[in-house]
Design a protein around this motif. Structure first.
Motif, PDB file in Angstrom:
ATOM      1  N   VAL A 107      -7.050  -1.357 -12.771  1.00 32.28           N
ATOM      2  CA  VAL A 107      -6.319  -1.701 -11.854  1.00 32.28           C
ATOM      3  C   VAL A 107      -5.983  -0.327 -10.837  1.00 32.28           C
ATOM      4  O   VAL A 107      -5.474  -0.894  -9.889  1.00 32.28           O
ATOM      5  CB  VAL A 107      -4.934  -2.416 -12.749  1.00 32.28           C
ATOM      6  N   ALA A 108      -5.451   0.833 -11.433  1.00 34.33           N
ATOM      7  CA  ALA A 108      -5.526   1.637 -10.215  1.00 34.33           C
ATOM      8  C   ALA A 108      -5.709   1.787  -8.879  1.00 34.33           C
ATOM      9  O   ALA A 108      -4.730   1.987  -7.674  1.00 34.33           O
ATOM     10  CB  ALA A 108      -4.844   2.881 -11.197  1.00 34.33           C
ATOM     11  N   PRO A 109      -6.904   2.086  -8.863  1.00 38.77           N
ATOM     12  CA  PRO A 109      -7.763   1.938  -7.387  1.00 38.77           C
ATOM     13  C   PRO A 109      -8.166   0.800  -6.790  1.00 38.77           C
ATOM     14  O   PRO A 109      -6.898   1.163  -5.523  1.00 38.77           O
ATOM     15  CB  PRO A 109      -9.385   2.296  -8.588  1.00 38.77           C
ATOM     16  N   PHE A 110      -7.521  -0.281  -7.599  1.00 39.14           N
ATOM     17  CA  PHE A 110      -7.489  -1.770  -6.312  1.00 39.14           C
ATOM     18  C   PHE A 110      -5.744  -1.426  -5.676  1.00 39.14           C
ATOM     19  O   PHE A 110      -5.840  -1.813  -5.018  1.00 39.14           O
ATOM     20  CB  PHE A 110      -7.481  -2.609  -7.767  1.00 39.14           C
ATOM     21  N   ALA A 111      -4.914  -1.026  -6.850  1.00 40.96           N
ATOM     22  CA  ALA A 111      -3.974  -1.036  -6.296  1.00 40.96           C
ATOM     23  C   ALA A 111      -3.141  -0.393  -5.023  1.00 40.96           C
ATOM     24  O   ALA A 111      -2.836   0.254  -4.438  1.00 40.96           O
ATOM     25  CB  ALA A 111      -2.204  -1.126  -7.421  1.00 40.96           C
ATOM     26  N   ALA A 112      -3.736   1.226  -5.840  1.00 39.92           N
ATOM     27  CA  ALA A 112      -4.002   2.142  -4.276  1.00 39.92           C
ATOM     28  C   ALA A 112      -4.164   1.984  -2.966  1.00 39.92           C
ATOM     29  O   ALA A 112      -4.325   1.640  -1.974  1.00 39.92           O
ATOM     30  CB  ALA A 112      -4.633   3.692  -4.252  1.00 39.92           C
TER      31      ALA A 112
ATOM     32  N   GLN B  65      -2.147  -0.860  -1.380  1.00 42.25           N
ATOM     33  CA  GLN B  65      -1.354   0.310  -0.320  1.00 42.25           C
ATOM     34  C   GLN B  65      -1.564   0.324   0.546  1.00 42.25           C
ATOM     35  O   GLN B  65      -1.159   0.331   1.252  1.00 42.25           O
ATOM     36  CB  GLN B  65      -0.468   1.277  -1.556  1.00 42.25           C
ATOM     37  N   PHE B  66      -2.942   1.029   0.784  1.00 44.92           N
ATOM     38  CA  PHE B  66      -3.191   1.811   1.627  1.00 44.92           C
ATOM     39  C   PHE B  66      -3.537   0.333   3.220  1.00 44.92           C
ATOM     40  O   PHE B  66      -3.740   1.058   4.081  1.00 44.92           O
ATOM     41  CB  PHE B  66      -4.911   2.699   1.319  1.00 44.92           C
ATOM     42  N   GLU B  67      -4.781  -0.490   2.705  1.00 49.41           N
ATOM     43  CA  GLU B  67      -4.484  -1.385   3.516  1.00 49.41           C
ATOM     44  C   GLU B  67      -3.078  -2.069   4.339  1.00 49.41           C
ATOM     45  O   GLU B  67      -3.048  -2.041   5.689  1.00 49.41           O
ATOM     46  CB  GLU B  67      -5.108  -2.598   2.855  1.00 49.41           C
ATOM     47  N   LYS B  68      -2.047  -2.031   3.391  1.00 53.68           N
ATOM     48  CA  LYS B  68      -1.282  -2.725   3.661  1.00 53.68           C
ATOM     49  C   LYS B  68      -0.278  -1.002   5.008  1.00 53.68           C
ATOM     50  O   LYS B  68       0.447  -1.286   5.668  1.00 53.68           O
ATOM     51  CB  LYS B  68       0.074  -2.827   2.913  1.00 53.68           C
ATOM     52  N   GLN B  69      -0.014   0.328   3.968  1.00 53.95           N
ATOM     53  CA  GLN B  69      -0.176   1.383   5.288  1.00 53.95           C
ATOM     54  C   GLN B  69      -0.566   0.814   6.378  1.00 53.95           C
ATOM     55  O   GLN B  69       0.522   1.534   8.001  1.00 53.95           O
ATOM     56  CB  GLN B  69       0.096   2.268   4.354  1.00 53.95           C
ATOM     57  N   ALA B  70      -1.679   0.377   6.534  1.00 55.68           N
ATOM     58  CA  ALA B  70      -2.740   0.756   7.694  1.00 55.68           C
ATOM     59  C   ALA B  70      -2.273  -0.362   8.955  1.00 55.68           C
ATOM     60  O   ALA B  70      -2.757   0.111  10.049  1.00 55.68           O
ATOM     61  CB  ALA B  70      -4.544   0.923   7.801  1.00 55.68           C
ATOM     62  N   TYR B  71      -2.165  -1.088   8.577  1.00 55.12           N
ATOM     63  CA  TYR B  71      -1.204  -2.812   9.005  1.00 55.12           C
ATOM     64  C   TYR B  71      -0.328  -2.629   9.785  1.00 55.12           C
ATOM     65  O   TYR B  71      -0.618  -2.313  10.878  1.00 55.12           O
ATOM     66  CB  TYR B  71      -1.405  -4.128   7.775  1.00 55.12           C
ATOM     67  N   ASP B  72       0.580  -1.661   8.750  1.00 59.62           N
ATOM     68  CA  ASP B  72       1.764  -2.048   9.540  1.00 59.62           C
ATOM     69  C   ASP B  72       2.040  -0.835  10.249  1.00 59.62           C
ATOM     70  O   ASP B  72       2.691  -0.652  11.773  1.00 59.62           O
ATOM     71  CB  ASP B  72       2.834  -1.032   8.350  1.00 59.62           C
ATOM     72  N   LYS B  73       1.256   0.407  10.285  1.00 63.66           N
ATOM     73  CA  LYS B  73       1.110   1.273  11.572  1.00 63.66           C
ATOM     74  C   LYS B  73      -0.039   0.556  12.831  1.00 63.66           C
ATOM     75  O   LYS B  73       0.355   0.718  13.675  1.00 63.66           O
ATOM     76  CB  LYS B  73       0.413   1.931  10.744  1.00 63.66           C
ATOM     77  N   ALA B  74      -1.295   0.076  12.167  1.00 67.03           N
ATOM     78  CA  ALA B  74      -1.367  -0.256  13.531  1.00 67.03           C
ATOM     79  C   ALA B  74      -1.814  -1.350  14.151  1.00 67.03           C
ATOM     80  O   ALA B  74      -2.294  -1.778  15.810  1.00 67.03           O
ATOM     81  CB  ALA B  74      -3.621  -0.083  13.245  1.00 67.03           C
ATOM     82  N   CYS B  75      -1.306  -2.589  13.217  1.00 64.70           N
ATOM     83  CA  CYS B  75      -1.819  -4.118  13.599  1.00 64.70           C
ATOM     84  C   CYS B  75      -0.382  -3.990  13.824  1.00 64.70           C
ATOM     85  O   CYS B  75      -0.204  -6.038  14.309  1.00 64.70           O
ATOM     86  CB  CYS B  75      -2.288  -4.530  13.164  1.00 64.70           C
TER      87      CYS B  75
ATOM     88  N   ASN C 244     -14.343   3.316  10.651  1.00 62.63           N
ATOM     89  CA  ASN C 244     -14.669   1.212  10.603  1.00 62.63           C
ATOM     90  C   ASN C 244     -14.151   0.845   9.590  1.00 62.63           C
ATOM     91  O   ASN C 244     -13.581  -0.005   9.578  1.00 62.63           O
ATOM     92  CB  ASN C 244     -16.537   0.820  11.104  1.00 62.63           C
ATOM     93  N   SER C 245     -14.813   1.871   8.420  1.00 59.42           N
ATOM     94  CA  SER C 245     -14.442   1.173   7.003  1.00 59.42           C
ATOM     95  C   SER C 245     -12.655   0.427   6.917  1.00 59.42           C
ATOM     96  O   SER C 245     -13.035  -0.633   6.750  1.00 59.42           O
ATOM     97  CB  SER C 245     -15.114   1.329   6.142  1.00 59.42           C
ATOM     98  N   GLU C 246     -11.898   1.104   7.454  1.00 57.10           N
ATOM     99  CA  GLU C 246     -10.083   1.238   6.715  1.00 57.10           C
ATOM    100  C   GLU C 246     -10.030  -0.496   7.412  1.00 57.10           C
ATOM    101  O   GLU C 246      -9.168  -0.570   7.242  1.00 57.10           O
ATOM    102  CB  GLU C 246      -9.672   3.044   7.649  1.00 57.10           C
ATOM    103  N   ILE C 247     -10.960  -0.346   8.738  1.00 56.13           N
ATOM    104  CA  ILE C 247      -9.735  -1.396   9.762  1.00 56.13           C
ATOM    105  C   ILE C 247     -10.595  -2.651   8.949  1.00 56.13           C
ATOM    106  O   ILE C 247      -9.683  -3.429   9.111  1.00 56.13           O
ATOM    107  CB  ILE C 247     -10.580  -0.956  11.567  1.00 56.13           C
ATOM    108  N   GLN C 248     -11.689  -2.736   8.785  1.00 54.36           N
ATOM    109  CA  GLN C 248     -12.991  -3.910   8.552  1.00 54.36           C
ATOM    110  C   GLN C 248     -11.742  -4.248   6.845  1.00 54.36           C
ATOM    111  O   GLN C 248     -11.646  -6.074   6.384  1.00 54.36           O
ATOM    112  CB  GLN C 248     -14.110  -3.479   7.535  1.00 54.36           C
ATOM    113  N   ALA C 249     -11.268  -3.462   5.702  1.00 53.82           N
ATOM    114  CA  ALA C 249     -10.674  -3.398   4.653  1.00 53.82           C
ATOM    115  C   ALA C 249      -9.918  -4.510   5.092  1.00 53.82           C
ATOM    116  O   ALA C 249      -8.422  -5.026   4.364  1.00 53.82           O
ATOM    117  CB  ALA C 249     -10.414  -2.042   4.253  1.00 53.82           C
TER     118      ALA C 249
END
Length: 301
Positions: A16-21, A24-34, A90-95
């Motif tokens: 579960v830990a990698p999934f949660a991490a 969390q990254f996707e949420k932070q990236a969304y907040d920053k860029a979108c 690009n992979s991070e944006i797709q995520a």
């Protein structure tokens, strides 16, 4: 038995830990860029978590959503969300796109337990490329100042189009520049190379030129903006901007780069008929005032 339960718990935690991490990254990236646009739906951006906004987009396929996020859209969304997202891969944006789609829980025909983004991506059909034409002054150099019959604006089948003067011919004697359509219109005006009319039917009409500079102090760590009324009112009547675009009252206008990139405020003209917003120093031209040093209390060293 207790040992087996302990091992199972540890293994579950490791899974579960990698999934949660990642979440969390996707949420932070969304907040920053979108988030600045998609949280509120500004400029028609689909709001995060709104099925009505996202259903037709997801139905068109994840391939198109990914392409729009990576390359921008004709409606004004910049590639990767703009400056704040350009450092993401690009992979991070797709995520991040997958993160946004998961939030709306739109029926994608995915099998139970399969990630929504993966299922839609597998079923997506090849789509024509999305043309990023929000800022037509940022076209490749060989695509700028084309003859009217080739510029994508005029109807090439109309005989009247062929009667229009090609831009390069009409601007041949004007002051050149390195940005936009390679013409410095202000310098050309000051040099009397162009003489705009205030009224179409009256060549002798005179307008009101306002020589008033306004200093805007952005909160971001960028240089301040000096807005010169003079250069604008030498071309335009006040009613072109006030009050529809800018309310003539201190503190009444919210101006930000996301709004400008979406074609609002300064972006109504800059990027379409005036120099593009890629020329940061043209507007952010004033150094920030040095912050005052804190004063020491009397009687203390």
């Amino acid at each position: 038995m207790k040992n087996y339960k302990l091992i199972a718990t540890l293994l579950l935690g490791l899974a579960v830990a990698p999934f949660a991490a990642a979440q969390q990254f996707e949420k932070q990236a969304y907040d920053k860029a979108c988030g600045s646009c998609h949280n509120t739906g500004i400029g028609g951006a689909p709001k995060l978590g709104d099925p009505n906004d996202w259903r037709p987009l997801v139905a068109a396929g994840m391939a198109r959503l990914y392409k729009s996020a990576l390359e921008g859209t004709p409606k004004g969304m910049p590639a990767k969300g703009g400056v704040d997202g350009r450092n993401f891969t690009n992979s991070e944006i797709q995520a991040v796109v997958d993160y946004m789609v998961d939030k709306v829980n739109v029926a994608l025909g995915a099998t139970a337990g399969a990630p929504a983004g993966a299922a839609a991506g597998a079923a997506a059909q090849p789509l024509p490329p999305v043309q990023y034409n929000f800022n037509r002054l940022l076209k490749p150099m060989d695509k700028r100042n084309l003859p009217p019959s080739q510029d994508g604006i005029h109807d090439p089948a109309n005989d009247g189009t062929l009667m229009l003067q090609p831009p390069l011919q009409g601007m041949a004697d004007l002051v050149r520049s390195r940005f936009g359509n390679n013409t410095d219109w202000v310098a050309s005006f000051l040099g009397k190379k162009v003489t705009p009319r205030w009224e179409r039917d009256n060549p002798f009409a005179e307008g009101m030129v306002m020589d008033l500079d306004i200093l805007r102090v952005p909160k971001a760590a960028v240089q301040d903006v000096l807005f010169p009324h003079k250069q604008h009112t030498e071309w335009l009547d006040c009613s072109n901007c006030h009050p529809a675009i800018f309310v003539p009252q201190k503190g009444a206008n919210i101006i930000s780069m996301p709004l400008i990139l979406l074609g609002q405020k300064c972006g109504v003209c800059h990027g379409t008929v005036a120099f593009p917003v890629s020329e940061c120093a043209k507007c952010h031209s004033q150094k920030k005032a040095a912050a005052a040093a804190p004063q020491k209390a009397a009687g203390k060293p």
